[in-house]
Design a protein around this motif. Structure first.
Motif, mmCIF file in Angstrom:
data_model
loop_
_atom_site.group_PDB
_atom_site.id
_atom_site.type_symbol
_atom_site.label_atom_id
_atom_site.label_comp_id
_atom_site.label_asym_id
_atom_site.label_seq_id
_atom_site.Cartn_x
_atom_site.Cartn_y
_atom_site.Cartn_z
ATOM 1 N N ARG A 21 44.081 31.264 47.037
ATOM 2 C CA ARG A 21 43.204 31.097 45.383
ATOM 3 C C ARG A 21 41.976 30.563 44.484
ATOM 4 O O ARG A 21 41.287 31.505 44.741
ATOM 5 N N VAL A 22 41.589 29.534 45.624
ATOM 6 C CA VAL A 22 39.555 29.740 45.599
ATOM 7 C C VAL A 22 39.140 30.346 46.215
ATOM 8 O O VAL A 22 38.234 30.608 45.357
ATOM 9 N N TYR A 76 40.803 34.682 45.582
ATOM 10 C CA TYR A 76 40.538 35.536 43.898
ATOM 11 C C TYR A 76 39.392 34.730 43.083
ATOM 12 O O TYR A 76 38.671 35.189 42.850
ATOM 13 N N GLU A 77 39.226 33.346 43.426
ATOM 14 C CA GLU A 77 37.872 32.919 42.604
ATOM 15 C C GLU A 77 36.702 33.139 42.842
ATOM 16 O O GLU A 77 36.232 34.024 41.874
ATOM 17 N N ARG A 116 35.868 37.074 42.189
ATOM 18 C CA ARG A 116 35.691 37.274 40.622
ATOM 19 C C ARG A 116 33.996 36.610 40.284
ATOM 20 O O ARG A 116 33.833 37.538 39.170
ATOM 21 N N LYS A 117 34.672 35.397 40.791
ATOM 22 C CA LYS A 117 32.245 34.916 40.804
ATOM 23 C C LYS A 117 31.792 35.717 41.331
ATOM 24 O O LYS A 117 30.735 36.016 40.275
#
Ligand code: ZN
Length: 292
Positions: free
Chosen positions: A159-160, A163-164, A167-168
């Motif tokens: 996730r980190v 995904y994160e 997005r960032k």
């Protein structure tokens, strides 16, 4: 007195494809964790690496490619930026050494969104490294990493890290983001979807006249292992079976058509041919060319 050098020369190499100039740029390297490989044992990995005179854990090149075509400049991949330690994040220095500034880039093309490919979109403050560029990514790739339902069931690390982070990285480019599917996306550059490693994994075929090179993204991560053993997958392949099938299909096409390929983790500068060897394949790196 001429002191002994303490670092490598800039990682830059050029090759002409018809009237298009492709410049391979090194972002640095990465020592792979052998625990991520599937469908192969640790002794088999060690044997292949020993036979290939390679270190274990295997050291991977992380490459990006500049494309100068018809007065425009594209960058395929952005490297890891400052997110993966001091052995990576060299791309912009090498680009400057090659005579191109980040503000000269009109178009950034990504093969997929993994940290060593897309975390160089922005600097540590979250500002765009390529202020004048539009950003082209396969539609399925953008949709996958921005899917809240998929993110909510992903393990913490994924996730980190995926995904994160993706997005960032794309957020500051939102107004300049152009999702693509296939076809010509930049002069002389055609997007070729090769889903498997990630849902929107995309190769770019650069062609002019009779010359071409297929920039095949992460079709292989450790060339010695996955060229000889195409069935070897990685813990972070989105769809391992599809990744294997796509790898076999690309190897078959590259051998049949005697096609020049380039890859993000093919040893720098990454231009090679694929040949058949036994029941697997082999890579033949193209010799360094003294002339452009
Ligand atoms: Zn990669």
């Amino acid at each position: 007195m001429n002191p002994a050098p303490v670092q490598q020369v800039p990682g830059v190499y050029r090759r002409r494809i018809g009237d298009i100039v492709v410049t391979a740029l090194s972002d640095g390297y990465l020592d792979a964790d052998v625990g991520v490989f599937r469908s192969i044992t640790r002794p088999e990995i060690d044997q292949i690496l020993t036979e290939g005179f390679r270190p274990s854990p295997p050291r991977l090149s992380v490459n990006a490619f500049l494309v100068h075509a018809k007065g425009r400049t594209a960058l395929i991949e952005t490297g890891a930026g400052d997110t993966m330690g001091p052995t990576l994040g060299k791309l912009i220095d090498n680009m400057r050494a090659a005579g191109t500034r980040p503000e000269d880039i009109d178009t950034v093309l990504l093969t997929h969104m993994h940290p060593d490919h897309s975390n160089g979109l922005c600097n540590a403050s979250g500002e765009r490294n390529y202020p004048n560029a539009e950003l082209l990514i396969h539609e399925d790739e953008v949709n996958h990493w921005t899917d809240d339902a998929a993110m909510s069931v992903a393990p913490e690390r994924k996730r980190v890290r995926y995904y994160e982070a993706s997005r960032k990285q794309i957020a500051p480019y939102r107004s300049q983001l152009r999702p693509i599917r296939d076809g010509e996306v930049f002069p002389g550059v055609t997007a070729v979807p090769i889903p498997g490693h990630t849902p929107g994994h995309t190769a770019y075929l650069i062609a002019d006249g009779n010359d071409s090179v297929l920039v095949w993204g992460d079709t292989v991560h450790v060339p010695e292992i996955q060229v000889r053993r195409p069935e070897v997958t990685l813990d972070f392949d989105s769809d391992p079976a599809a990744a294997v099938e796509m790898r076999r299909r690309l190897f078959d096409m590259a051998t049949t058509d005697r096609m020049l390929i380039a890859g993000m983790h093919v040893h720098f500068p990454g231009f090679s041919y694929v040949t058949r060897r036994g029941d697997g394949y082999d890579l033949v790196p193209e010799a360094w060319s003294p002339a452009l």
